[in-house]
Design a protein around this motif. Sequence first.
Motif, PDB file in Angstrom:
ATOM      1  N   PHE A  20      33.466  36.236  40.843  1.00 55.44           N
ATOM      2  CA  PHE A  20      33.903  35.184  39.920  1.00 55.44           C
ATOM      3  C   PHE A  20      32.946  35.067  38.743  1.00 55.44           C
ATOM      4  CE2 PHE A  20      33.856  30.757  38.524  1.00 55.44           C
ATOM      5  CZ  PHE A  20      35.201  30.564  38.238  1.00 55.44           C
ATOM      6  N   LYS A  38      40.693  36.654  34.972  1.00 59.03           N
ATOM      7  CA  LYS A  38      39.988  35.374  34.873  1.00 59.03           C
ATOM      8  C   LYS A  38      40.896  34.206  35.255  1.00 59.03           C
ATOM      9  CE  LYS A  38      37.401  34.443  31.405  1.00 59.03           C
ATOM     10  NZ  LYS A  38      36.924  34.282  30.007  1.00 59.03           N
ATOM     11  N   ILE A  93      33.019  36.537  46.779  1.00 58.37           N
ATOM     12  CA  ILE A  93      33.936  35.879  45.851  1.00 58.37           C
ATOM     13  C   ILE A  93      33.156  35.228  44.717  1.00 58.37           C
ATOM     14  CG2 ILE A  93      35.545  33.940  45.578  1.00 58.37           C
ATOM     15  CD1 ILE A  93      36.583  34.554  48.387  1.00 58.37           C
ATOM     16  N   THR A 145      41.422  34.199  38.935  1.00 62.99           N
ATOM     17  CA  THR A 145      40.199  33.747  39.589  1.00 62.99           C
ATOM     18  C   THR A 145      40.061  32.237  39.485  1.00 62.99           C
ATOM     19  OG1 THR A 145      39.147  35.838  38.985  1.00 62.99           O
ATOM     20  CG2 THR A 145      37.699  34.077  39.711  1.00 62.99           C
TER      21      THR A 145
END
Length: 249
Positions: A14, A86, A10, A89
């Motif tokens: 990210f 984005k 993750i 996220t």
Amino acid sequence: MKKLSIIIIIGIIFLFFISLSEDKLSLENNTSSEYITVFKKGINGIKAGMDKTFSEEDIEGFKRGFSNFIYKVKNIITDEELKRIKQKTADLFREINNSVWNNFIDSDYEKALVKRIIDGDTIVVILNGVEEKIRLIGVNTPESVGKYKSNPQPYGKEASNFTKRSLLGRIVYFEKDVGDKDKYGRLLRYVWLTDPSKGNLNEDMFNIILIKEGYGSVMTIQPNVKYQKTFVNLERQARENKKGLWQLK
């Protein structure tokens, strides 16, 4: 080990989507940037641990593979898709951050991250990984949204902006009264800037701050009347001192 691997993946994904468009797009507010900074520090810590575990040859091979992956993705993801990714996220990271706080901060009260401000007396938070609307108990600020958006009530914008400056991006604590929700499904809470068991009522409860600074008036709805007398006394003082909206009366 599986959980650690997932966290690392993750983190890498990210950072990839952030670095992919640093020259094109930026996250919408300073709060997100702060999260990114903290998260990058965490990833750098993971990287330092990997440096001790893997050989230089292994790491270089990983870098080459990852660079090829970035190159390919750059050519198939549009700017609009990237912006949506984005944002999702960033929302995911806020939820992770909220979960970390709930697990590691010792308190008997609910804690949440303030995600958005609707108006002076209503906020949106991430509570236990779920988005919830919170209506502050016992206080009513002038309207500035909905049918009042183009023509806000006097001092409505000021109240909304004050709540935004004070709460957006913060971890807050919730104190319940007797009633849990209103007829619109919003959670009814006293909002504290610190743990209620350790805070000062007149300085750390945001419901009270709104009243004593003149951003809202007292609104008592049964059965949530725990602090009614305190609210009424502070409203009287604000009115006498012409604080906030009372200077318009």
